[in-house]
Design a protein around this motif. Structure first.
Motif, PDB file in Angstrom:
ATOM      1  N   VAL A 284       0.852  -1.188   0.000  1.00 30.52           N
ATOM      2  CA  VAL A 284       0.000   0.000   0.000  1.00 30.52           C
ATOM      3  C   VAL A 284       0.889   1.240   0.000  1.00 30.52           C
TER       4      VAL A 284
ATOM      5  N   ASP B 130      -0.217  -2.386  -4.770  1.00 33.72           N
ATOM      6  CA  ASP B 130      -1.540  -2.989  -4.959  1.00 33.72           C
ATOM      7  C   ASP B 130      -2.619  -1.935  -4.729  1.00 33.72           C
ATOM      8  N   ALA B 131      -2.313  -1.006  -3.832  1.00 32.62           N
ATOM      9  CA  ALA B 131      -3.279   0.041  -3.521  1.00 32.62           C
ATOM     10  C   ALA B 131      -2.545   1.360  -3.359  1.00 32.62           C
TER      11      ALA B 131
ATOM     12  N   LYS C 124      -5.287  -0.462  -7.440  1.00 33.41           N
ATOM     13  CA  LYS C 124      -6.476   0.382  -7.309  1.00 33.41           C
ATOM     14  C   LYS C 124      -6.108   1.668  -6.587  1.00 33.41           C
TER      15      LYS C 124
ATOM     16  N   TYR D  32      -7.476   4.519  -4.069  1.00 38.66           N
ATOM     17  CA  TYR D  32      -8.506   4.799  -3.061  1.00 38.66           C
ATOM     18  C   TYR D  32      -8.398   6.258  -2.654  1.00 38.66           C
TER      19      TYR D  32
ATOM     20  N   LEU E  89     -10.786   0.359   4.183  1.00 40.57           N
ATOM     21  CA  LEU E  89      -9.696   0.054   3.259  1.00 40.57           C
ATOM     22  C   LEU E  89      -9.180  -1.364   3.479  1.00 40.57           C
TER      23      LEU E  89
ATOM     24  N   LEU F 131      -9.188  -4.290   0.733  1.00 44.58           N
ATOM     25  CA  LEU F 131      -7.924  -4.884   0.288  1.00 44.58           C
ATOM     26  C   LEU F 131      -7.951  -6.398   0.464  1.00 44.58           C
TER      27      LEU F 131
ATOM     28  N   ASP G 111     -10.150  -7.903  -2.238  1.00 42.38           N
ATOM     29  CA  ASP G 111      -9.453  -7.908  -3.532  1.00 42.38           C
ATOM     30  C   ASP G 111      -8.382  -8.992  -3.583  1.00 42.38           C
TER      31      ASP G 111
END
Lengths: 299, 299
Positions: free
Chosen positions: B7, B59-60, B98, B100, B284, B288, B291
């Motif tokens: 993240v 990933d995020a 993704k 956020y 979140l 996560l 996902d």
């Protein structure tokens, strides 16, 4: 109605404006002393200097929340002149005259007693204290919201004391979704706290209940939030002390441990002067009418 | 747990600290961009500059409440350097990556869509909006206590809208002893408001209900508190508008009539950054994990 009743007000703050308004509505004769800076005064209200003569016909003399200091000074936000209430002033009141104040210092108590003048400490009355607990609790909520980074909702709060202010405080917290523990000293308070959905405990066991507290409100006017207690409180916690000065918290030790502890000032006059003024006005009107009734019966 | 999930956080405010803490607790790999002024960073967290390379394994990507402005600027209270999120950055995210954010401006929406990158607007989610309504309501109470001279207890309040924020606001006011009218637009909201002890009415009839209002809270994001309405509101009243900018109040006319009307800013981040951060963190983490689970199943 208060027709024919003479009320003199010496000094004060925004609360007095509400008192004046209500007294006029009830047709009292109102005399203002120490209100020089008030832009407009209502119809039928007179304004005068603080002299013994001015008080000769006062059925009631209303002083501000704190009355006088130890030397007779009266606070007024409406004048830059100094107001000192002396023995001469009290002596000039009619025999049936009464002095009304929030709280009285020994200075005022002695003067009144020496001249046989009745003295009413309004904030001492249970009804006034309960009404005033509402703006006090709202002010304390405001302080809690301002001084924490978490919400009251979902917090663990403790209220110490289930008297006139403690009960209101606990209900306000509960109303916002806090989990409320209430520290009591009497079994009937324990029972009532339980009935109301609080988690009651005895104040002597306080140390066992503070390890997860977020918000601690004290209403007990003796040292209960001691260094030993503060040592067990999480760092994130906020202590708000609502007991009269000097409060019931070891502020020095709280500061040393880096825990925020606030002694709340007289919140009603600060956060809701209009409501606080109305509380004074309603109680005062009620007492004045009662007294006038008695005088008529005696005559 | 978020073991193995990368993240990246770009910028933000005090809320991010709570998010970082929770991500670490869940064992995510956390990379901070635009946090130069943060005195100490937790173990296992890396700090880097905003470059396309830095985002290649994210990933995020978590942006602050407002995401970017219309030109890609990202606000951070933790750096004095300018942070600009460009197309290059978005393009460098892995395909399954993704973004956020609280809310997204068209700038961000377009970039993400152009590169097939998923974009999640957290504040748009019903659950997040409901959780955030709690600090919003507490902040609004704080504003009401600060900006009036009367108590919430005993006041006549109106809440316009019974959506995610309106319902919370109405309950908070009720919890403090206000008499709460709720303006709704749908019959099922009328029924629910009535069931909960509020006094419901239809927003189209608002003009008939404001003559004795002390506190008016609007949550409806269209102009409902019009000049015609404001003309009927008592002078003592306070209007607090909680709808997103520009709110639903004719502020110009309120000022002209001398009625205090306040557009509340993003209250959660102001009055309760820790709680607001936890709301973001929990949602979140949940997303996560979902996902990551899907990716495992697809693999």
């Amino acid at each position: 109605m208060l027709t024919g009743i003479h009320v003199s007000l010496i000094g004060g703050d925004a609360r007095q404006l509400e008192v004046i308004e209500q007294l006029i509505e009830m047709d009292a004769s109102v005399q203002l002393i120490g209100f020089d800076n008030l832009q407009t005064i209502p119809n039928g209200v007179t304004r005068t200097k603080l002299t013994p003569e001015a008080l000769e016909h006062a059925d009631a003399l209303l002083l501000p929340a704190v009355g006088t200091d130890d030397k007779g000074h009266v606070v007024s936000i409406f004048t830059s002149e100094e107001l000192v209430l002396t023995e001469e002033h009290i002596a000039s009141l009619p025999k049936h005259g009464k002095v009304y104040t929030g709280m009285a210092k020994p200075y005022l108590t002695e003067l009144c007693s020496r001249h046989g003048i009745g003295l009413v400490e309004l904030f001492d009355r249970d009804d006034v204290a309960i009404y005033n607990s509402i703006p006090t609790a709202e002010g304390a909520l405001m302080m809690a919201i301002q001084n924490t980074d978490f919400t009251i909702h979902g917090s663990n709060s403790i209220v110490l004391g289930m008297g006139r202010t403690g009960l209101t405080m606990a209900r306000a917290l509960q109303g916002l979704g806090s989990t409320v523990k209430v520290g009591v000293r009497r079994p009937e308070h324990y029972a009532r706290a339980w009935e109301m959905g609080f988690k009651p405990f005895y104040v002597k066991d306080l140390a066992d209940f503070v390890s997860d507290v977020d918000l601690l409100f004290n209403t007990i006017p003796v040292l209960v939030v001691t260094a030993q207690i503060i040592a067990k409180i999480p760092h994130r916690s906020l202590i708000i002390d609502l007991a009269s000065k000097p409060g019931g918290t070891d502020f020095r030790f709280a500061e040393k441990r880096g825990i925020k502890a606030l002694l709340a000032p007289g919140l009603p006059g600060i956060v809701a002067p209009k409501t606080a003024g109305r509380i004074i006005a309603q109680t005062l009107s009620h007492l004045l009418m009662e007294d006038a009734g008695k005088r008529r019966n005696d005559a």
